[in-house]
Design a protein around this motif. Structure first.
Motif, PDB file in Angstrom:
ATOM      1  N   TYR A 105       0.768  -1.225   0.000  1.00 37.21           N
ATOM      2  CA  TYR A 105       0.000   0.000   0.000  1.00 37.21           C
ATOM      3  C   TYR A 105       0.802   1.279   0.000  1.00 37.21           C
ATOM      4  O   TYR A 105       0.240   2.368  -0.124  1.00 37.21           O
ATOM      5  CB  TYR A 105      -1.035   0.008   1.132  1.00 37.21           C
ATOM      6  CG  TYR A 105      -0.504  -0.308   2.501  1.00 37.21           C
ATOM      7  CD1 TYR A 105       0.072   0.649   3.298  1.00 37.21           C
ATOM      8  CD2 TYR A 105      -0.611  -1.599   2.985  1.00 37.21           C
ATOM      9  CE1 TYR A 105       0.537   0.341   4.548  1.00 37.21           C
ATOM     10  CE2 TYR A 105      -0.152  -1.921   4.246  1.00 37.21           C
ATOM     11  CZ  TYR A 105       0.422  -0.943   5.024  1.00 37.21           C
ATOM     12  OH  TYR A 105       0.873  -1.261   6.264  1.00 37.21           O
ATOM     13  N   ASP A 131      -0.415   5.145   0.993  1.00 36.63           N
ATOM     14  CA  ASP A 131      -1.854   5.219   1.232  1.00 36.63           C
ATOM     15  C   ASP A 131      -2.180   4.743   2.642  1.00 36.63           C
ATOM     16  O   ASP A 131      -1.485   3.893   3.191  1.00 36.63           O
ATOM     17  CB  ASP A 131      -2.619   4.329   0.241  1.00 36.63           C
ATOM     18  CG  ASP A 131      -2.535   4.846  -1.180  1.00 36.63           C
ATOM     19  OD1 ASP A 131      -2.285   6.056  -1.361  1.00 36.63           O
ATOM     20  OD2 ASP A 131      -2.702   4.039  -2.099  1.00 36.63           O
ATOM     21  N   PRO A 132      -3.248   5.269   3.236  1.00 35.56           N
ATOM     22  CA  PRO A 132      -3.664   4.744   4.546  1.00 35.56           C
ATOM     23  C   PRO A 132      -3.991   3.252   4.434  1.00 35.56           C
ATOM     24  O   PRO A 132      -4.537   2.798   3.425  1.00 35.56           O
ATOM     25  CB  PRO A 132      -4.926   5.547   4.872  1.00 35.56           C
ATOM     26  CG  PRO A 132      -4.808   6.794   4.057  1.00 35.56           C
ATOM     27  CD  PRO A 132      -4.080   6.382   2.798  1.00 35.56           C
ATOM     28  N   VAL A 133      -3.653   2.516   5.454  1.00 32.14           N
ATOM     29  CA  VAL A 133      -3.876   1.073   5.466  1.00 32.14           C
ATOM     30  C   VAL A 133      -5.356   0.759   5.238  1.00 32.14           C
ATOM     31  O   VAL A 133      -5.699  -0.139   4.473  1.00 32.14           O
ATOM     32  CB  VAL A 133      -3.408   0.463   6.804  1.00 32.14           C
ATOM     33  CG1 VAL A 133      -3.699  -1.014   6.858  1.00 32.14           C
ATOM     34  CG2 VAL A 133      -1.938   0.733   7.013  1.00 32.14           C
ATOM     35  N   SER A 134      -6.230   1.507   5.871  1.00 34.30           N
ATOM     36  CA  SER A 134      -7.663   1.241   5.757  1.00 34.30           C
ATOM     37  C   SER A 134      -8.140   1.342   4.310  1.00 34.30           C
ATOM     38  O   SER A 134      -8.958   0.535   3.862  1.00 34.30           O
ATOM     39  CB  SER A 134      -8.457   2.189   6.653  1.00 34.30           C
ATOM     40  OG  SER A 134      -8.146   3.542   6.367  1.00 34.30           O
ATOM     41  N   GLU A 135      -7.640   2.304   3.556  1.00 30.95           N
ATOM     42  CA  GLU A 135      -8.010   2.425   2.143  1.00 30.95           C
ATOM     43  C   GLU A 135      -7.467   1.256   1.328  1.00 30.95           C
ATOM     44  O   GLU A 135      -8.140   0.742   0.439  1.00 30.95           O
ATOM     45  CB  GLU A 135      -7.502   3.748   1.573  1.00 30.95           C
ATOM     46  CG  GLU A 135      -8.234   4.951   2.109  1.00 30.95           C
ATOM     47  CD  GLU A 135      -7.703   6.252   1.544  1.00 30.95           C
ATOM     48  OE1 GLU A 135      -7.060   6.251   0.467  1.00 30.95           O
ATOM     49  OE2 GLU A 135      -7.939   7.295   2.184  1.00 30.95           O
ATOM     50  N   SER A 138     -11.073   1.607  11.674  1.00 29.82           N
ATOM     51  CA  SER A 138     -10.084   1.940  10.638  1.00 29.82           C
ATOM     52  C   SER A 138      -9.059   2.973  11.108  1.00 29.82           C
ATOM     53  O   SER A 138      -7.898   2.909  10.717  1.00 29.82           O
ATOM     54  CB  SER A 138     -10.782   2.405   9.358  1.00 29.82           C
ATOM     55  OG  SER A 138     -11.663   3.467   9.619  1.00 29.82           O
ATOM     56  N   ASP A 139      -9.458   3.919  11.949  1.00 30.93           N
ATOM     57  CA  ASP A 139      -8.486   4.888  12.471  1.00 30.93           C
ATOM     58  C   ASP A 139      -7.435   4.195  13.332  1.00 30.93           C
ATOM     59  O   ASP A 139      -6.242   4.478  13.228  1.00 30.93           O
ATOM     60  CB  ASP A 139      -9.186   5.978  13.292  1.00 30.93           C
ATOM     61  CG  ASP A 139     -10.031   6.898  12.434  1.00 30.93           C
ATOM     62  OD1 ASP A 139      -9.724   7.043  11.227  1.00 30.93           O
ATOM     63  OD2 ASP A 139     -11.005   7.470  12.968  1.00 30.93           O
ATOM     64  N   ASP A 165      -5.014   2.229  11.092  1.00 28.79           N
ATOM     65  CA  ASP A 165      -3.998   3.097  10.487  1.00 28.79           C
ATOM     66  C   ASP A 165      -2.915   3.477  11.487  1.00 28.79           C
ATOM     67  O   ASP A 165      -1.728   3.423  11.185  1.00 28.79           O
ATOM     68  CB  ASP A 165      -4.645   4.365   9.916  1.00 28.79           C
ATOM     69  CG  ASP A 165      -5.536   4.097   8.721  1.00 28.79           C
ATOM     70  OD1 ASP A 165      -5.351   3.063   8.051  1.00 28.79           O
ATOM     71  OD2 ASP A 165      -6.414   4.936   8.448  1.00 28.79           O
ATOM     72  N   ARG A 166      -3.309   3.841  12.712  1.00 28.41           N
ATOM     73  CA  ARG A 166      -2.338   4.261  13.732  1.00 28.41           C
ATOM     74  C   ARG A 166      -1.489   3.108  14.246  1.00 28.41           C
ATOM     75  O   ARG A 166      -0.290   3.260  14.469  1.00 28.41           O
ATOM     76  CB  ARG A 166      -3.056   4.930  14.899  1.00 28.41           C
ATOM     77  CG  ARG A 166      -3.486   6.346  14.611  1.00 28.41           C
ATOM     78  CD  ARG A 166      -3.924   7.066  15.879  1.00 28.41           C
ATOM     79  NE  ARG A 166      -4.913   6.342  16.647  1.00 28.41           N
ATOM     80  CZ  ARG A 166      -6.235   6.435  16.486  1.00 28.41           C
ATOM     81  NH1 ARG A 166      -6.720   7.225  15.553  1.00 28.41           N
ATOM     82  NH2 ARG A 166      -7.059   5.746  17.251  1.00 28.41           N
ATOM     83  N   GLU A 199       1.590   2.279  12.296  1.00 26.24           N
ATOM     84  CA  GLU A 199       2.626   3.312  12.265  1.00 26.24           C
ATOM     85  C   GLU A 199       3.627   3.125  13.396  1.00 26.24           C
ATOM     86  O   GLU A 199       4.673   3.738  13.416  1.00 26.24           O
ATOM     87  CB  GLU A 199       1.993   4.703  12.397  1.00 26.24           C
ATOM     88  CG  GLU A 199       1.167   5.109  11.205  1.00 26.24           C
ATOM     89  CD  GLU A 199       0.419   6.411  11.437  1.00 26.24           C
ATOM     90  OE1 GLU A 199       0.522   6.989  12.545  1.00 26.24           O
ATOM     91  OE2 GLU A 199      -0.267   6.840  10.504  1.00 26.24           O
TER      92      GLU A 199
END
Length: 91
Positions: A13, A16-20, A46-47, A50-51, A54
């Motif tokens: 990915y 891009d954000p993981v959720s997308e 999803s937030d 994403d965090r 990271e």
């Protein structure tokens, strides 16, 4: 994205954000439009997803979404079929 014979899609990915990336990979694996899928938050926050990726270390997160097993690592999303998706897990 690369489709593999056992109905697995692996998506690197990048930025891009993981959720997308998860939603796009599931859409590709199931041959559906992203708009046809339920919102990802029905399966996972999803937030937080994403965090979490990271952070330090090599996390791996697994959950089911839209009839798929989803595995997310620091660099990839892997989507594979589940028995209840109406397909065998291998061909």
């Amino acid at each position: 994205m690369t489709a593999i014979d056992d109905w697995t899609v692996t998506n690197a990915y990048g930025d891009d954000p993981v959720s997308e990336a998860v939603v796009r990979a599931v859409a590709a694996a199931t041959d559906r439009s992203v708009a046809d899928l339920r919102p990802l938050y029905y399966a996972v926050d999803s937030d937080s997803l994403d965090r979490l990726l990271e952070g330090a270390g090599e996390p791996s997160i697994r959950f089911d979404y839209e009839g798929c097993h989803v595995t997310v690592t620091e660099t990839h999303v892997r989507v594979s079929a589940t028995d209840d998706a109406g397909m065998s897990t291998s061909r």
